[in-house]
Design an enzyme around this catalytic site. Structure first.
Site, short mmCIF file in Angstrom:
data_model
loop_
_atom_site.label_atom_id
_atom_site.label_comp_id
_atom_site.label_asym_id
_atom_site.label_seq_id
_atom_site.Cartn_x
_atom_site.Cartn_y
_atom_site.Cartn_z
N GLU A 1 2.50 -1.13 -0.76
CA GLU A 1 3.15 -2.19 -1.53
C GLU A 1 2.18 -3.08 -2.30
O GLU A 1 2.52 -3.65 -3.34
CB GLU A 1 4.04 -3.05 -0.63
CG GLU A 1 5.28 -2.33 -0.10
CD GLU A 1 5.02 -1.59 1.19
OE1 GLU A 1 3.84 -1.45 1.59
OE2 GLU A 1 6.01 -1.14 1.82
N PHE B 1 13.74 -7.34 14.32
CA PHE B 1 12.90 -6.23 13.89
C PHE B 1 12.55 -6.38 12.41
O PHE B 1 13.41 -6.59 11.58
CB PHE B 1 13.66 -4.92 14.13
CG PHE B 1 12.89 -3.70 13.67
CD1 PHE B 1 11.68 -3.35 14.26
CD2 PHE B 1 13.37 -2.93 12.62
CE1 PHE B 1 10.97 -2.24 13.82
CE2 PHE B 1 12.66 -1.81 12.18
CZ PHE B 1 11.46 -1.47 12.78
N GLN B 2 11.29 -6.28 12.08
CA GLN B 2 10.77 -6.38 10.71
C GLN B 2 11.14 -7.69 10.02
O GLN B 2 11.40 -7.71 8.83
CB GLN B 2 11.23 -5.17 9.88
CG GLN B 2 10.65 -3.86 10.42
CD GLN B 2 10.75 -2.70 9.46
OE1 GLN B 2 11.71 -2.61 8.69
NE2 GLN B 2 9.77 -1.82 9.50
N LYS C 1 19.80 -8.68 4.11
CA LYS C 1 20.48 -7.39 3.99
C LYS C 1 22.00 -7.55 3.94
O LYS C 1 22.68 -6.86 3.18
CB LYS C 1 20.09 -6.48 5.16
CG LYS C 1 20.60 -5.08 4.98
CD LYS C 1 20.09 -4.13 6.03
CE LYS C 1 20.59 -2.71 5.75
NZ LYS C 1 20.17 -1.75 6.77
N MET D 1 -21.83 -5.53 -4.99
CA MET D 1 -22.05 -6.95 -5.25
C MET D 1 -22.52 -7.67 -4.00
O MET D 1 -23.37 -8.56 -4.06
CB MET D 1 -20.77 -7.59 -5.80
CG MET D 1 -20.95 -9.02 -6.25
SD MET D 1 -22.27 -9.16 -7.49
CE MET D 1 -21.29 -9.20 -8.98
C1 LIG Z 1 -10.09 -7.28 -0.91
C2 LIG Z 1 -11.48 -7.75 -0.99
N1 LIG Z 1 -12.30 -7.64 0.08
C3 LIG Z 1 -13.58 -8.06 0.01
C4 LIG Z 1 -14.07 -8.61 -1.13
C5 LIG Z 1 -15.51 -9.10 -1.19
N2 LIG Z 1 -16.28 -8.31 -2.16
C6 LIG Z 1 -16.52 -8.75 -3.44
S1 LIG Z 1 -17.35 -7.65 -4.34
C7 LIG Z 1 -17.45 -6.57 -3.07
C8 LIG Z 1 -18.12 -5.24 -3.22
C9 LIG Z 1 -17.40 -4.37 -4.16
O1 LIG Z 1 -17.89 -3.07 -4.03
P1 LIG Z 1 -17.51 -1.93 -5.02
O2 LIG Z 1 -16.04 -1.91 -5.25
O3 LIG Z 1 -18.14 -0.66 -4.59
O4 LIG Z 1 -18.10 -2.43 -6.40
P2 LIG Z 1 -19.61 -2.67 -6.85
O5 LIG Z 1 -19.92 -4.10 -6.57
O6 LIG Z 1 -20.46 -1.71 -6.09
O7 LIG Z 1 -19.56 -2.38 -8.32
C10 LIG Z 1 -16.82 -7.08 -1.94
C11 LIG Z 1 -16.75 -6.38 -0.64
C12 LIG Z 1 -13.18 -8.72 -2.23
N3 LIG Z 1 -13.54 -9.28 -3.39
N4 LIG Z 1 -11.92 -8.27 -2.14
#
Ligand SMILES: Cc1ncc(C[n+]2csc(CCOP(=O)(O)OP(=O)(O)O)c2C)c(N)n1
Lengths: 558, 168
Positions: free
Chosen positions: A49, A111-112, A161, A473
């Site tokens: 979702e 439930f749910q 519902k 990142m």
């Molecule tokens: C849902 C979620 N979880 C964690 C983060 C923290 N976070 C920001 S950038 C990143 C790394 C992203 O890795 P990737 O998608 O491989 O992209 P890259 O930076 O390697 O281009 C993370 C874990 C986030 N922004 N969103």
């Protein structure tokens, strides 16, 4: 007319000209799904979702229509929340419909059951829970009205519902009024006059355009104002595309991963015209030191944005398009055409020297080269979505956006897993333009199951994975600020994205050079199925320039 | 320096609204001192009087954030100089000692309160007035064996013809 609540809901959606719903059924929404079988509204089945909400959001941002997503009660509904929150922080108009347990069971931990009004309130513009069949048409009409007007945003309709199954005489209103809701903000002529005077007399004006410019379709007006006063235009990440980035006055995005030009010039500006932007921390850096020497004029449709983060000298509460139009008229009255100024010459010089510098870096397959090549092979109207992380920042730095609504990214919430489903939503809305998701391997893995939707529903997009086998990142921050102590960032070399794509019936390609990349993208644009292009890159690659969190924009690294 | 300011808000009188309002304060990091709510001049509306501690610069932002909530029809900051501000408190005191009992009667008179319930060992006092006045009474009676306090929180209206209302 007498009908069931489910029927009343679907007819109301049809009357709102809803063409498509992204969703996944379950017990508490089955009556609606049953009615959908006989409706013209297309339903696109997702595999999770969260992706339904992102698809509705991508659909909305690309098309300026309201996107719709749907889920069952409890876990289905809570799975939507991440997507709803993403739409909320980026002011994207979506309507989310969730089933709820029957009214007699609400509050009994049935439930749910989940208290969706409670859970969703902080991340929606408004939330409804109709308790009578008769209320459904009005509720739907109000929901679409609230989602799409003023500062847009997500609205939830949580429908028990038994109300879906009960029948009653219903009427479909042509118009609704929502007491306590104002959208009629028009620019105050006196303040427009004042703003024009300040801008006409400033020597070093700079415009900061935010997502509001794109939401109100004010790009043309923005450009006219900028050209009249010869002001460089920086954008926030959300404002990217509000001015064509090949325009001589465009200086790219500002902030943590902003361009050097934007981050430097803002320090020298004597007047800042901020339009439809909320001065987020990622945009301003250390707030106390953000444009310290300039007067600030702030145009925004949301009165609560005024003074929330940055004190301003002049606030104009208005739709951006109307305000910029009025401002342009006022400016042309007082201002005789500006030719070159010292300020505009400085900008020109800056851009020229910078262009020379970025052209040559030794390695072949670098993210900047890939993104520049992507721009070269894509038509101007192609839509690019991004995931979150380095991929997103490389895209924002090196992929020049030429038209509004063609760059779609999770700016406010920074939600990994957003870009791929959003690209499917965008492609659904605008099927005749190429749609490309610039991804990181980590982000793609969060919603890669949308490949099933993309393939079975024939919504072909291109996914470019800048594959560094890392949560890049985070790794970059650990490299720069944690002394290279890498914690939980290595993803290893799995999965094999080429095979993964093929397993879903999509096309998978792996490339090793810029030429191969170029060819792969061109091929994917002709392909009738989704293509995943795996682009192995060096895991040590940093996104530069960057401003460390909490520092001022002049403290640029790189 | 944190200051106290008073906001009068006219809101939809329906389930969930108090939640949404209090949630907004919590999320934006404002500390609520007191909230008083009751039906307003129109039956389907309620008036909330909210007392907040915050910086002067926050006051305007707070009113904007409140007005942004769709269930809030109108909100405004009240100037304490131009408003009638009252709070009601019910205070139960231990009154078993006859000497203390007579002291209580005396103090209640000075504070223009009323005794609204007595038993052989206790008394309930009702006081209406400013927050300071009620604080003072409570402080005074602490030594008497203060048993229980229930306060409504401040409620307020602007003096004169000006008002925070909507026309129907
Ligand atoms: C849902 C979620 N979880 C964690 C983060 C923290 N976070 C920001 S950038 C990143 C790394 C992203 O890795 P990737 O998608 O491989 O992209 P890259 O930076 O390697 O281009 C993370 C874990 C986030 N922004 N969103």
């Amino acid at each position: 007319m007498r009908m069931s609540g489910a029927k009343a809901l679907v007819e109301s959606l049809e009357k709102e000209r809803v063409e498509v719903i992204f969703g996944l059924p379950g017990g508490a929404i089955m009556p609606v799904y049953d009615v959908l079988l006989d409706s013209k509204v297309r339903h696109i089945l997702v595999r999770h979702e969260q992706s339904a909400a992102h698809m509705a959001d991508g659909y909305a941002r690309a098309s300026r229509k309201t996107g719709v997503c749907m889920a069952t009660s409890g876990p289905g509904a809570t799975n939507l929340i991440t997507g709803i929150a993403t739409a909320h922080l980026d002011s994207s108009p979506i309507v989310a419909i969730t089933g709820q347990v029957s009214t007699s069971q609400i509050g009994l931990d049935a439930f749910q059951e989940a208290d969706m009004i409670g859970i969703a309130s902080p991340v929606t513009k408004y939330s409804f829970q109709p308790r009578r069949v008769e209320d459904i048409p009005v509720t739907v009409k109000k929901a679409f009205h609230i989602a799409s007007t003023g500062r847009p945003g997500p609205v939830l309709i949580d429908l028990p519902k038994d109300i879906q199954m009960d029948s009653a005489e219903v009427e479909f209103p042509m118009k609704v009024e929502v007491r306590g809701y104002r959208t009629d903000y028009k620019p105050d002529p006196e303040k427009i006059g004042l703003a024009a005077e300040i801008l006409a007399n400033s020597e070093r004006p700079l415009i900061l355009a935010g997502g509001g410019v794109i939401l109100s379709d004010a790009s043309e007006e923005l450009q006219k104002v900028a050209e009249t006063i010869l002001a460089p235009v920086a954008t926030s990440l959300m404002g990217k595309g509000s001015i064509p980035e090949d325009h001589p006055l465009s200086i790219g995005i500002i902030g943590m991963h902003g361009s050097k030009e934007a981050n430097r010039l803002i320090y020298e500006a004597d007047t800042l015209l901020a339009v439809g932007c909320r001065f987020s921390d990622r945009t301003t850096g250390k707030l106390d030191e953000f444009c310290p020497a300039s007067k600030v004029i702030h145009i925004d449709i949301d009165p609560a944005e005024i003074g929330k983060n940055r004190c301003v000298d002049l606030a104009i509460i208005s739709d951006a398009k109307m305000a910029l139009e009025a401002l342009y008229r006022a400016l042309t009255k007082t201002l005789t055409e500006k030719k070159d100024t010292a300020w505009s010459r400085k900008l020109k010089e800056m851009k020229e020297t910078n262009n020379v510098k970025t052209e040559n870096s030794g390695r072949d397959l670098t993210p900047p080269k890939i993104l520049k090549e992507l721009r070269r092979v894509l038509p101007p109207e192609a839509i690019v979505t991004t995931e979150v992380g380095q991929n997103q920042m490389w895209a924002s730095l090196y992929f020049k956006v030429l038209k509004p609504r063609t760059f779609i990214t999770s700016g406010g919430f920074g939600c990994m897993g957003y870009g791929f489903p959003a690209s499917i939503g965008a492609k659904t809305a605008i099927p005749n333009v190429p749609v490309v998701d610039v991804a990181g391997d980590g982000s793609f893995m969060m919603t890669e199951n949308s490949l099933a939707t993309s393939v079975t529903e024939n919504i072909p997009v291109t996914v470019i994975i800048l594959n560094n086998r890392m949560l890049g990142m985070v790794a970059q921050w650990q490299r720069l600020f944690y002394n290279r102590r890498y914690s939980a960032v290595s993803l290893g070399d799995v999965p094999d994205f080429q095979k993964l794509a093929e397993a879903y019936g999509a096309e998978g390609l792996r490339i090793g050079s810029v030429e191969e990349f170029s060819r792969a993208v061109k091929e994917s644009l002709k392909s009738e199925v989704t293509t995943v292009i795996d682009v192995p890159i060096d895991p040590e690659e940093n996104v530069l320039p960057m401003v460390p969190a909490g520092y001022s924009l002049k403290d640029v690294i790189g | 320096m944190p200051k106290t300011f008073i906001i009068s808000a006219l809101v939809e009188h329906k389930p969930g609204v108090l939640y949404k309002v209090s949630n907004m304060f919590w999320r934006r990091g404002f500390n609520i001192e007191s909230v008083a709510i009751g039906t307003a001049e129109q039956e389907d509306l309620a008036r909330m009087t909210i007392t907040i501690k915050g910086e002067e610069k926050d006051a305007e932002q707070l009113v904007s954030q409140l007005e942004k909530l769709i269930d809030v029809l109108k909100a405004a900051r009240l100037d304490p100089q131009k408003a009638v501000i009252r709070e009601l408190a019910l205070i139960k005191l231990n009154a078993s000692d006859p000497k203390i009992r007579s002291d209580i009667f005396h103090y209640v008179e000075v504070f223009r309160g009323r005794i609204v319930d007595v038993s052989p060992t206790s008394a309930i006092v009702e006081i209406v007035g400013s927050k300071d006045k009620i604080d003072a009474f409570i402080n005074l009676t602490r030594d008497f064996g203060l048993m229980e306090v229930a306060r409504t929180g401040e409620t307020a209206l602007i003096r004169g013809p000006e008002s925070v209302r909507i026309d129907v």
